[in-house]
Design an enzyme around this catalytic site. Structure first.
Site, PDB file in Angstrom:
ATOM      1  N   ASP A   3       0.740  -1.269   0.025  1.00  8.68           N
ATOM      2  CA  ASP A   3      -0.031   0.055   0.025  1.00  8.68           C
ATOM      3  C   ASP A   3       0.752   1.354   0.163  1.00  8.68           C
ATOM      4  O   ASP A   3       0.715   2.171   0.591  1.00  8.68           O
ATOM      5  CB  ASP A   3      -0.739   0.161   1.312  1.00  8.68           C
ATOM      6  CG  ASP A   3      -1.843  -1.344   1.473  1.00  8.68           C
ATOM      7  OD1 ASP A   3      -2.029  -1.959   0.554  1.00  8.68           O
ATOM      8  OD2 ASP A   3      -1.983  -1.611   2.646  1.00  8.68           O
ATOM      9  N   GLU A 209     -11.722   0.207  -2.605  1.00 11.58           N
ATOM     10  CA  GLU A 209     -10.793   0.677  -1.557  1.00 11.58           C
ATOM     11  C   GLU A 209      -9.663   1.630  -2.423  1.00 11.58           C
ATOM     12  O   GLU A 209      -9.779   1.742  -3.505  1.00 11.58           O
ATOM     13  CB  GLU A 209     -10.241  -0.477  -0.895  1.00 11.58           C
ATOM     14  CG  GLU A 209      -9.400  -1.259  -1.347  1.00 11.58           C
ATOM     15  CD  GLU A 209      -9.009  -2.416  -0.615  1.00 11.58           C
ATOM     16  OE1 GLU A 209      -9.136  -2.510   0.730  1.00 11.58           O
ATOM     17  OE2 GLU A 209      -8.142  -3.313  -1.115  1.00 11.58           O
TER      18      GLU A 209
END
Length: 312
Positions: A3, A209
């Site tokens: 991420d 997301e």
């Protein structure tokens, strides 16, 4: 590391990833196996050289007064000599909130506030600065808990739309002058098709997301992960709130269940930072960061990168 949120501070690239570890927790749809408990910061002077500096642990669950578990994707913003780290963390009731930690340096350490941001929920904060105003984009469904909310209020039970119903939206909110709270109630980030209709939940390109925002040639580019369809997609708009018109795929599926990214310009080149699970042999909870040059065509459209092909 996974991420990666990436920014240029002090003429360097700074990378703010989540920190995967082998926790022994069995995989499930709530993402309990992503049991991260601290953050590192990395920096690079030159992308092509591949040399990267690990600045070590800059924030840990044990240092956060309201902590429960699971430090997921974070982001960092700079304002008036301070660096602000925004992080999702489950509180002691196992509900995701977004916290803030502050540092004098881009590489930390970051000192957390005593309480999460008032009215915050879900995951994946991304901070975008536009003409001196700072906006937070956030949200993720399934383990990210976004399906538990409507109009910024918690539901008695989670609701996932039917495939022929509008998809759940990411959220955006202007931040307060002190960067510690929302200055307004979060709004929906609506992604529409070429006919002006919101994308449906059953569309493989709908939001799941990993919100990210950048600007290119005067346009606002909202990019995101589609989660269970394993794509990084983008949509464009004329202001930070949207609506955003779907444009295409940035990155096709990578090895591992999750896909998550950031986009940054550095030394007159654009880069896509992302992760995959190749080094761990496909273990989706043990991911590694990657970077590849990002290109636009003459119309400002992002050229699609073939995830599996470009990773071999």
């Amino acid at each position: 590391m996974a991420d990666p949120s990436v920014h240029v501070f002090e003429d360097k690239i700074y990378i703010y990833p989540s920190h995967d570890r082998e926790s022994g927790i069995e995989e499930n749809d709530n993402g309990d196996h992503f049991d991260m408990n601290d953050y590192h910061v990395f920096s690079m002077d030159d992308v092509d050289s591949g040399e990267i500096k690990d600045h070590g642990v800059v924030l840990s669950v044990k240092d956060i007064p309201w902590a429960g578990r699971q430090l997921w994707d974070c982001d960092v913003a700079f304002k008036d000599g301070k660096y602000y780290m925004y992080f999702p963390l489950k509180d002691q009731n196992d509900i995701f909130r977004i916290g803030v930690a502050v540092s004098d340096k881009p590489y930390g350490p970051f000192i957390p506030e005593k309480h999460p941001m008032m009215g915050s929920y879900s995951i994946d904060p991304c901070i975008f600065e536009d003409n001196g105003r700072y906006y937070m984009y956030f949200g993720g469904i399934w383990g990210g808990q976004l399906q538990r909310y409507r109009d910024n209020k918690a539901l008695e039970s989670a609701i996932i739309p039917e495939n022929d119903e509008p998809a759940i939206h990411s959220k955006v909110a202007l931040l307060s002058d002190d960067m510690l709270q929302f200055a307004e109630a979060p709004k929906d980030v609506v992604i529409i098709d070429e006919n002006g209709k919101p994308l449906l939940h059953g569309d493989k390109h709908r939001f799941f997301e990993a919100s990210w925002m950048h600007q290119y040639s005067g346009k606002y580019y909202f990019s995101y992960s589609t989660g269970d369809t394993h794509l990084i997609c983008y949509a464009t708009g004329d202001n930070p709130y949207g609506p955003f018109t779907f444009q295409g795929e940035i990155l096709t599926p990578v090895v591992g269940w999750t896909t998550h990214h950031s986009i940054v310009e550095f030394k007159e080149k654009w880069y896509l930072f992302f992760h995959d699970s190749i080094p761990s042999g496909g273990k989706t909870w043990l991911r590694s960061m990657k970077v590849i040059e990002l290109e636009y065509d003459h119309e400002g459209k992002i050229k699609t990168i073939e995830g599996l092909e470009d990773q071999q």
